[in-house]
Enzyme design. Structure first.
Site, PDB file in Angstrom:
ATOM      1  N   GLU A 149       8.878   2.692  -5.187  1.00 36.76           N
ATOM      2  CA  GLU A 149       9.339   1.776  -4.133  1.00 36.76           C
ATOM      3  C   GLU A 149       8.122   1.488  -3.275  1.00 36.76           C
ATOM      4  O   GLU A 149       7.724   2.309  -2.443  1.00 36.76           O
ATOM      5  CB  GLU A 149      10.450   2.433  -3.302  1.00 36.76           C
ATOM      6  CG  GLU A 149      11.710   2.771  -4.073  1.00 36.76           C
ATOM      7  CD  GLU A 149      12.529   1.533  -4.448  1.00 36.76           C
ATOM      8  OE1 GLU A 149      12.234   0.423  -3.961  1.00 36.76           O
ATOM      9  OE2 GLU A 149      13.461   1.680  -5.252  1.00 36.76           O
TER      10      GLU A 149
ATOM     11  N   CYS B 255       9.210  -1.969   4.750  1.00 35.01           N
ATOM     12  CA  CYS B 255       8.777  -2.681   3.540  1.00 35.01           C
ATOM     13  C   CYS B 255       9.556  -3.975   3.387  1.00 35.01           C
ATOM     14  O   CYS B 255       9.097  -4.920   2.758  1.00 35.01           O
ATOM     15  CB  CYS B 255       8.990  -1.798   2.325  1.00 35.01           C
ATOM     16  SG  CYS B 255      10.665  -1.154   2.235  1.00 35.01           S
TER      17      CYS B 255
ATOM     18  N   LYS C  26       7.441  16.144  -0.876  1.00 36.67           N
ATOM     19  CA  LYS C  26       6.346  16.059   0.093  1.00 36.67           C
ATOM     20  C   LYS C  26       6.615  14.921   1.073  1.00 36.67           C
ATOM     21  O   LYS C  26       6.415  13.746   0.753  1.00 36.67           O
ATOM     22  CB  LYS C  26       5.017  15.806  -0.625  1.00 36.67           C
ATOM     23  CG  LYS C  26       3.828  16.115   0.257  1.00 36.67           C
ATOM     24  CD  LYS C  26       2.634  15.261  -0.016  1.00 36.67           C
ATOM     25  CE  LYS C  26       2.763  13.879   0.508  1.00 36.67           C
ATOM     26  NZ  LYS C  26       3.020  13.755   1.956  1.00 36.67           N
TER      27      LYS C  26
ATOM     28  N   GLU D  30       0.735  -6.694   4.498  1.00 37.94           N
ATOM     29  CA  GLU D  30       1.918  -6.298   5.277  1.00 37.94           C
ATOM     30  C   GLU D  30       1.496  -6.150   6.740  1.00 37.94           C
ATOM     31  O   GLU D  30       0.612  -5.343   7.044  1.00 37.94           O
ATOM     32  CB  GLU D  30       2.429  -4.940   4.791  1.00 37.94           C
ATOM     33  CG  GLU D  30       3.108  -4.962   3.450  1.00 37.94           C
ATOM     34  CD  GLU D  30       3.671  -3.586   3.105  1.00 37.94           C
ATOM     35  OE1 GLU D  30       2.881  -2.694   2.751  1.00 37.94           O
ATOM     36  OE2 GLU D  30       4.896  -3.406   3.165  1.00 37.94           O
TER      37      GLU D  30
END
Ligand code: NAD
Length: 498
Positions: free
Chosen positions: A262, A296, A186, A393
């Site tokens: 992850e 990331c 997906k 973030e």
């Protein structure tokens, strides 16, 4: 700022905007579709099949049915499929890069870089497919053999984010194929087109029907929950936010499924008093600006020793303010749009908060008017450790500089900066710039992260084990360890016949 608009790339005509189930491109059962937009212009690029739980069930059923035959294929044949796909990706670099830039926004040069990086996972795992080892020992009493072999875990659920539309897919699909696992995949709803091109390339490379099944959807919760609860899947490999990762870990507990996670990061980037400032600025431009700050691995908190703060800041501001911003499909553009308007609003809020808490914008610092989701390259100095962006973030082109140590370059401030760097639930990557080997060693040892860049702003490499600790994830992708995530260990006991 340049905001020229471009025509949709010709390459879009080669994308199948449907689900891939059992080797056939097929619309969603409901007939529903969703629009994929170009973040630089707002134009619609394609209408993609919007799969639901029924489509998800068919896709996973297919993967489960194909598992046994696929696991029985030879490692060499799986390796050759991966190698052919690697070559096809490289041959079609311009086409894939154009689609990626159109749907995600990164400048074409960076998109080509991602194509090379993403393809390399297939070449790497083509090489690993034929090197799946085992072990053979004998019991202490000499009576029995212990034969250890590795087998594919079984049907896998692969879920990827929008920020690296090709590489996040190849980093999972490559080892799954090498290990002999079937898959349901997906891709992110913001950037499904590159993933659909990739699936088509794998078919062209000879991947048998039903080994890879792709479901695009605007309802990821429904599709993925169907897969997680089915009892048919044996593994989930996820790249995305920590929040969604935690949901999947809870769901995986239901069937005690293998997981690779992850997840997000909050990377510290440490510039020591003795750093080579040219290298440190070069490193930061990569660690901060790769993917327009939407990685990331992006340097989120930049700790600069007070004795070099003024010099470092000036060099950084010169570089950041010289960057060309605009539609990434245009020549010379170095900074594209953010992926969607929500992302711009988030960055705007974080910068405003930091300024309210005492930071100064040395360049940028306010969103740009006009079409597309643009935010200018920004350097903030004297950012307070209490600013929201130190615990979130940023995911945008904002360099947040936090001073440490004193004006005295003999006071290295190492204990303080390491304590600040580790003061986060995340632990993906950290960067440190120093010319002192003992200091580099102390930083490598003491930073609580899965990866450390010493005098470099780039750690990603298909030959390296990518991954984090703490809330940044579980498991590793790439390198020699990457294939083990898709293999189970089986031990056979056998008496020794003398
Ligand atoms: P996201 O978590 O919102 O989405 C990631 C994927 O999960 C998408 O495919 C999305 O459709 C799907 N998803 C969303 N809700 C879901 C649900 N309830 N159940 C199952 N799947 C669901 O993340 P994003 O915004 O696409 O990506 C950005 C995040 O990814 C950042 O946190 C970034 O740090 C992280 N990331 C990590 C790595 C890494 O290797 N550690 C690499 C790239 C991105």
């Amino acid at each position: 700022m340049t905001t020229t608009t471009s025509a949709p790339p010709q390459a879009l005509s080669r994308v199948h905007p449907d689900l891939l189930i059992d080797g056939t491109w097929t619309p969603a059962q409901s007939g529903a579709r969703f629009a994929v937009e170009n973040p630089a212009t707002g134009e619609t690029l394609a209408q993609v099949a919007d799969g639901n739980a029924d489509d998800a069930r068919r896709a996973l059923r297919t993967a489960a049915d194909r598992q046994e035959a696929w696991a029985a294929t030879s490692p060499r044949s799986r390796s050759e499929i991966l190698y052919r796909a690697y070559q096809l990706i490289v041959d079609r670099t311009d086409e894939i890069a154009a689609v990626m830039t159109a749907e995600m926004g990164k400048p074409l040069a960076e998109a080509r870089g991602e194509v090379a990086y993403g393809a390399e996972f297939f070449r790497w795992f083509a090489e690993e497919a034929v090197r799946i080892g085992g072990d053979h020992t004998i019991t202490g009493d000499g009576a029995n053999r212990i034969v250890v072999s590795k087998q594919p875990v079984g049907p896998c659920i692969l879920i990827t984010p929008w920020n690296f539309p090709l590489a996040m897919g190849t980093r999972k699909i490559g080892p799954a194929i090498a290990a002999g696992c079937t898959m349901v995949f997906k891709p992110a709803e913001l950037t499904p087109l590159t993933a659909l091109l990739l699936a088509d390339i794998l078919i062209e490379a000879g991947l048998p029907d039903g080994v890879l099944n792709v479901v695009t959807t605007t309802d990821p919760g429904a599709v993925v929950t169907e897969w997680m609860d089915s009892g048919l899947a044996r593994k989930v490999s996820f790249t995305g936010s920590t929040e969604v990762g935690k949901t999947l870990l809870r769901q995986a507990a239901g069937t005690v499924m293998r997981t690779s996670m992850e997840l997000g990061g909050n990377a510290p980037f440490i510039v020591c008093a003795d750093a080579d400032l040219d290298r440190a600025v070069d490193g930061l431009m990569v660690a901060k600006m790769r993917n327009i700050g939407q990685a990331c691995t992006a340097a989120n908190r930049i700790f600069v020793h007070r004795s070099v703060q003024a010099d470092f800041t000036q060099r950084l501001v010169d570089r950041m303010s010289a960057l060309a911003v605009g539609d990434g499909s245009q020549d010379g553009i170095q900074v594209g749009p953010l992926v969607e308007d929500k992302a711009v609003a988030k960055v705007e809020g974080l910068v405003d908060d930091a300024i309210t808490k005492g930071a100064t914008a040395q360049c940028g610092g306010a969103r740009t008017d006009g079409p597309g989701h643009f935010y200018p390259p920004t350097v903030l100095t004297d950012v307070s450790i209490d600013a929201d962006l130190t615990s979130t973030e940023i995911f945008g082109p904002v360099a947040a500089l936090i001073p440490f140590g004193t004006d005295d370059s003999d006071d290295d401030g190492l204990d303080d900066v390491i304590a600040m760097a580790n003061d986060t639930p995340w632990g993906l990557v950290g960067y440190a710039f120093t010319q002192d080997i003992d200091r580099a060693d102390a930083l490598s040892t003491r930073l609580q992260v899965g990866m450390v860049g010493i005098n470099t702003g780039l750690v990603s490499n298909p030959a390296a084990p990518f991954g984090g600790i703490k809330e940044s994830g579980l498991g590793r992708e790439g390198g020699r360890l990457g294939i083990d995530e898709f293999l189970d260990i089986k031990y056979v006991a056998r008496p020794i016949n003398r």
